[in-house]
Every structure is written in structure tokens, then in C-alpha cells.
Design a protein around this motif. Structure first.
Motif, mmCIF file in Angstrom:
data_model
loop_
_atom_site.group_PDB
_atom_site.id
_atom_site.type_symbol
_atom_site.label_atom_id
_atom_site.label_comp_id
_atom_site.label_asym_id
_atom_site.label_seq_id
_atom_site.Cartn_x
_atom_site.Cartn_y
_atom_site.Cartn_z
ATOM 1 N N GLY A 48 -18.443 4.188 -14.811
ATOM 2 C CA GLY A 48 -18.222 3.011 -14.770
ATOM 3 C C GLY A 48 -16.716 2.342 -14.691
ATOM 4 N N GLY A 49 -16.636 1.213 -14.852
ATOM 5 C CA GLY A 49 -15.223 0.587 -14.584
ATOM 6 C C GLY A 49 -15.090 0.090 -13.191
ATOM 7 N N HIS A 50 -14.060 -0.329 -12.713
ATOM 8 C CA HIS A 50 -13.868 -0.947 -11.543
ATOM 9 C C HIS A 50 -13.864 0.256 -10.464
ATOM 10 N N SER A 51 -14.413 -0.407 -9.185
ATOM 11 C CA SER A 51 -14.377 0.377 -8.060
ATOM 12 C C SER A 51 -13.419 -0.223 -6.947
ATOM 13 N N TYR A 52 -12.689 0.176 -6.345
ATOM 14 C CA TYR A 52 -11.697 -0.310 -5.406
ATOM 15 C C TYR A 52 -11.913 0.418 -4.114
ATOM 16 N N PRO A 53 -12.157 -0.036 -2.687
ATOM 17 C CA PRO A 53 -12.187 0.851 -1.687
ATOM 18 C C PRO A 53 -10.687 1.189 -1.486
ATOM 19 N N SER A 54 -10.612 2.420 -0.718
ATOM 20 C CA SER A 54 -9.433 2.874 -0.262
ATOM 21 C C SER A 54 -8.692 2.263 0.882
ATOM 22 N N ASP A 88 -5.660 -2.396 -12.552
ATOM 23 C CA ASP A 88 -5.923 -3.508 -13.541
ATOM 24 C C ASP A 88 -4.917 -4.042 -14.171
ATOM 25 N N PHE A 89 -3.841 -3.322 -14.273
ATOM 26 C CA PHE A 89 -2.603 -4.014 -14.746
ATOM 27 C C PHE A 89 -1.986 -4.998 -13.669
ATOM 28 N N LEU A 90 -1.917 -4.719 -12.672
ATOM 29 C CA LEU A 90 -1.684 -5.532 -11.464
ATOM 30 C C LEU A 90 -2.244 -6.600 -11.048
ATOM 31 N N ARG A 91 -3.685 -6.727 -11.568
ATOM 32 C CA ARG A 91 -4.406 -7.797 -11.509
ATOM 33 C C ARG A 91 -4.005 -8.885 -12.150
ATOM 34 N N GLN A 92 -3.146 -8.700 -13.282
ATOM 35 C CA GLN A 92 -2.934 -9.972 -14.197
ATOM 36 C C GLN A 92 -1.727 -10.726 -13.567
ATOM 37 N N VAL A 94 -3.541 -6.120 -3.879
ATOM 38 C CA VAL A 94 -3.187 -4.706 -3.951
ATOM 39 C C VAL A 94 -4.228 -3.935 -3.162
ATOM 40 N N SER A 95 -3.625 -2.863 -2.418
ATOM 41 C CA SER A 95 -4.269 -1.861 -1.672
ATOM 42 C C SER A 95 -4.073 -0.629 -2.072
ATOM 43 N N GLU A 96 -4.773 0.138 -2.109
ATOM 44 C CA GLU A 96 -4.733 1.616 -2.850
ATOM 45 C C GLU A 96 -4.771 2.695 -1.834
ATOM 46 N N PHE A 97 -4.144 3.838 -2.003
ATOM 47 C CA PHE A 97 -4.077 5.057 -1.283
ATOM 48 C C PHE A 97 -4.316 6.308 -2.137
ATOM 49 N N THR A 98 -4.932 7.183 -1.667
ATOM 50 C CA THR A 98 -5.215 8.586 -2.662
ATOM 51 C C THR A 98 -4.282 9.686 -2.526
ATOM 52 N N ASN A 99 -3.345 9.411 -1.591
ATOM 53 C CA ASN A 99 -2.252 10.420 -1.455
ATOM 54 C C ASN A 99 -1.205 9.998 -0.372
ATOM 55 N N GLY A 100 -0.201 10.582 -0.437
ATOM 56 C CA GLY A 100 1.160 10.125 0.548
ATOM 57 C C GLY A 100 0.720 10.097 1.878
ATOM 58 N N GLU A 101 0.097 11.162 2.324
ATOM 59 C CA GLU A 101 -0.193 11.251 3.591
ATOM 60 C C GLU A 101 -0.979 10.043 4.251
ATOM 61 N N GLN A 102 -2.081 9.721 3.322
ATOM 62 C CA GLN A 102 -2.790 8.696 3.697
ATOM 63 C C GLN A 102 -2.172 7.385 3.868
ATOM 64 N N ALA A 103 -0.966 7.083 2.730
ATOM 65 C CA ALA A 103 -0.409 5.677 2.754
ATOM 66 C C ALA A 103 0.619 5.976 4.043
ATOM 67 N N TRP A 104 1.451 7.120 4.213
ATOM 68 C CA TRP A 104 2.217 7.201 5.509
ATOM 69 C C TRP A 104 1.503 6.885 6.626
ATOM 70 N N PRO A 112 1.679 -13.687 -16.176
ATOM 71 C CA PRO A 112 0.963 -14.408 -17.130
ATOM 72 C C PRO A 112 1.527 -13.857 -18.411
ATOM 73 N N ILE A 113 1.211 -14.488 -19.719
ATOM 74 C CA ILE A 113 1.460 -14.229 -20.857
ATOM 75 C C ILE A 113 0.973 -13.047 -21.666
ATOM 76 N N GLY A 114 1.403 -11.956 -21.881
ATOM 77 C CA GLY A 114 0.694 -10.897 -22.342
ATOM 78 C C GLY A 114 0.739 -9.726 -21.263
ATOM 79 N N ALA A 115 1.088 -9.833 -20.009
ATOM 80 C CA ALA A 115 0.776 -8.796 -19.088
ATOM 81 C C ALA A 115 1.071 -7.439 -19.529
ATOM 82 N N ALA A 116 2.325 -7.475 -20.090
ATOM 83 C CA ALA A 116 3.094 -6.179 -20.379
ATOM 84 C C ALA A 116 2.698 -5.769 -21.898
ATOM 85 N N SER A 117 1.624 -6.294 -22.496
ATOM 86 C CA SER A 117 1.531 -5.739 -23.858
ATOM 87 C C SER A 117 0.536 -4.782 -23.921
#
Length: 353
Positions: free
Chosen positions: A189-195, A240-244, A249-259, A348-353
Motif C-alpha cells: 500500500g501507500g504511494h507508488s512513484y515511477p522511477s 511524501d514530505f517534499l509533496r508539502q 520530484v523525480s526519484e532514482f533507486t541508486n547513484g548509477e541510475q541518477a548519474w 506550508p504551515i506544519g511541513a516540518a512537524s
């Protein structure tokens, strides 16, 4: 034994790990794997000892089994607490925490005393075997979410696998169950984000792999945050934090993929990277160093986001060229680093709480 922190050159992509076994008896081979083995295979049903490992950078020391004082807990793998030079430390039966075995802890057991994410814990194992220096490019990521507590695996000279454990997720799982909560894996469950690119709407791919803002006419494009982490749990929590915040946002699963991506793609000027340090294929220090040596990437703000504590790791991050080194899951530190890199960031208010 006390564990000295390895003096490895920043950008070498090398690290050291401690090998250990979690049970005195070899783990039983699953019945499904015995079906075609015949009588010979059934005699060898127990197989060889399964070898696990942890990064030396997370280990304070390895000690003989101390006197453990039992305590009231609803998680049987927490054996109690022990005293180490005046400091009470929880003792966790690692085999039980992994769901592999609940065999009693023998008198010859050892305790791997770890420190990460500013917490100290003792993991009771059968025996620590050796320290091995390896390159991250030899570490394979786990093939599926079924290996939920494994952050990487590698083949060694005798063609046996060593499994590198995700101690952060293990400790989070134990602590969550003690508090009556449950850690939900992405598969459950939870969010699913493409890589990779366009993990969230807001940017469209342009001609040569660049980005075309899709906000209203005349509006400045949102900053783009590249999240690099091999742990799906850590990526989800950070995203989830950054979405506030007012970012893409884009995500990568390791440094080689990001590079591979950032070195071949035209990125918006307001791009920032948040990367883990410990990753298969290419670690965070090496990723930062490569980017600082690349003409188009040397000015990109980079935040290293790690559970490895201590000034030595912070110094390595600075030496590699990172703009900030923050503790994993510490929202206030992450937010402050983002504010330094992106002074106009909307919060937004409360983003770092």
C-alpha cells in the motif's frame, strides 16, 4: 572488538562490511528447493550458513554476549537491555527480528553494537566472521520487495551470496510494533512513484530530454528535486514530505541510475538533488564527486541524506563537494538545507512537524 572507521578515499566507491551469521545452525533450505534434489539434497537440507553483513560505518564495536536484563515488551525479539560502559542499550535478537529463527541465544553469541540515525542498538548474532572491503559496484540491489530487510547482495569468491541488511528498516519495524503500529511496504500500500523523470506531474519532457513547465503562463517553473535512495521506505517518506512543498520530484533507486540521467539530460536551473550515501552500484560520495567534476553539474545544489552519523561522515560529504549533510528522516535538517539551497521556497504551515 572495537571497530576502527575505515580511511577510504572519497569517491573511491569502496566501503567495508562486517560479515556475520544470525543462527548457530544453518537455515533450512525451503522445501520447494528440495523437490528436485533427491536423497543427496535432502541430506543437505540445512545447507550452508547464510552470511549477512552490515556497513562498518554503522558499527561501534562487536562484543561477547553481555548480561541482559529482561524488560516488559510486546515484541519478543527485544531481549532486554544491557549496560555498556554506563549506557543502557537495547538488545535485539536479530534472527527473530528477521523472522528466520527463534532459537534461544547461546552463550557463544555476540552482539553487534550499532550507531546510526543518532540511535544506538545491540543486535545479537551467532558470530561475527570477518571484515571485508568491497566496491559498491559489486553490490546488487535486491530483486524484489520480498527481500524487505535486505538493502543489497553480492557474490564472493566461493560463489556464495552475502546479504547486506537494512538495519534502519529493521529497527523501524521493531520500534513500530512496540508502539502498536505497522510499517507498510510499498507493495502492500501507500504511494507508488515511477522511477526517473516526471515522477510527479508539473513538468513535461521537452526536445532533448529537458523540461517544459506546465504551470500558468508567465509563472516560474517549480524547483525540481531529484531524490536518490535505494530504500523504497526512505524514498517514500522523503517524497511524501517534499509533496508539502512547492516543488516537483523525480526519484532514482541508486547513484548509477541518477548519474546516467543527470549527465545526459538538460535540467532546469532550479534543480536540486537529495541523495543517500549507501547505495548499490554507486555511493552518494562518488556520485557527488562525479557531478562536481562535470561542467554542467558542478553548480547544482546537492544534499546528502544519511543515517551515518559522526563528524567523519560529514567531513567526507564536504570533501566530496556536497552542500549539506543531513540526518535521514530529520525533517527540520532537510528543510533547513532546502531553504539554504532555495531561498524562495514556499513552505506550508506544519511541513516540518
Amino acid at each position: 572488538m572495537s571497530i576502527g572507521k575505515p580511511l577510504l578515499e572519497v569517491g573511491s566507491n569502496l566501503f567495508e562490511l562486517i560479515e556475520f551469521t544470525v543462527t548457530a545452525k544453518p537455515l533450512v533450505k525451503p522445501r520447494a528447493l528440495l523437490a528436485d534434489d533427491g536423497a543427496e539434497g535432502k541430506r543437505d537440507a540445512a545447507g550452508k550458513a547464510t552470511v549477512f553483513a552490515v556497513n562498518v560505518a554503522k558499527v561501534r564495536e562487536v562484543i561477547r554476549l553481555p548480561d541482559i536484563t529482561p524488560c516488559l515488551t510486546n515484541t519478543p525479539e527485544v531481549l532486554g537491555v544491557f549496560n555498556l560502559r554506563g549506557v543502557p542499550i537495547p538488545a535485539i535478537h536479530l534472527a527473530a527480528a528477521l523472522g528466520l529463527s527463534d532459537e534461544p541465544v547461546g552463550p557463544g553469541a555476540q552482539v553487534i553494537v550499532t550507531e546510526f540515525s543518532r540511535r544506538v542498538a545491540g543486535f545479537v548474532v551467532s558470530s561475527a566472521r570477518r571484515i571485508r572491503r568491497v566496491s559498491w559496484d559489486k553490490v546488487l540491489p535486491p530483486s524484489s520487495e520480498a527481500f524487505s530487510f535486505i538493502t543489497g547482495m553480492m557474490l564472493v569468491e566461493n560463489q556464495e551470496f552475502i546479504f547486506i541488511l537494512d538495519f534502519e528498516r529493521l529497527l523501524l519495524d521493531v520500534e513500530s510494533r512496540r508502539a502498536g503500529k505497522q510499517v507498510v511496504s510499498p507493495a502492500a500500500g501507500g504511494h507508488s512513484y515511477p522511477s526517473g523523470v516526471n515522477a510527479h506531474p508539473g513538468y513535461g519532457q521537452g526536445g532533448a530530454g529537458g523540461f517544459v513547465p506546465v504551470r500558468g503562463p508567465g509563472a516560474a517553473p517549480r524547483p525540481l528535486v531529484l531524490v536518490v535512495d535505494d530504500s523504497s521506505t526512505a524514498r517514500r517518506a522523503l517524497i511524501d514530505f517534499l509533496r508539502q512543498l512547492d516543488v516537483e520530484v523525480s526519484e532514482f533507486t541508486n547513484g548509477e541510475q541518477a548519474w546516467s540521467y543527470v549527465s545526459t539530460t538538460s535540467l532546469p536551473p532550479s534543480t536540486i538533488m537529495i541523495s543517500d550515501v549507501e547505495m548499490p552500484r554507486l555511493d552518494g560520495y562518488s556520485l557527488v564527486k562525479r557531478m562536481r567534476e562535470h561542467a554542467a553539474l558542478k553548480g547544482m545544489p546537492i544534499i546528502l541524506h544519511s543515517s551515518l552519523t559522526g563528524e567523519a561522515n560529514r567531513d567526507r560529504a564536504v570533501k566530496a563537494g556536497a552542500d549539506a549533510y543531513v540526518s535521514k528522516f530529520n525533517k527540520k535538517e532537510i528543510l533547513e538545507a532546502l531553504r539554504q539551497a532555495l531561498p524562495g521556497l514556499a513552505l506550508p504551515i506544519g511541513a516540518a512537524s
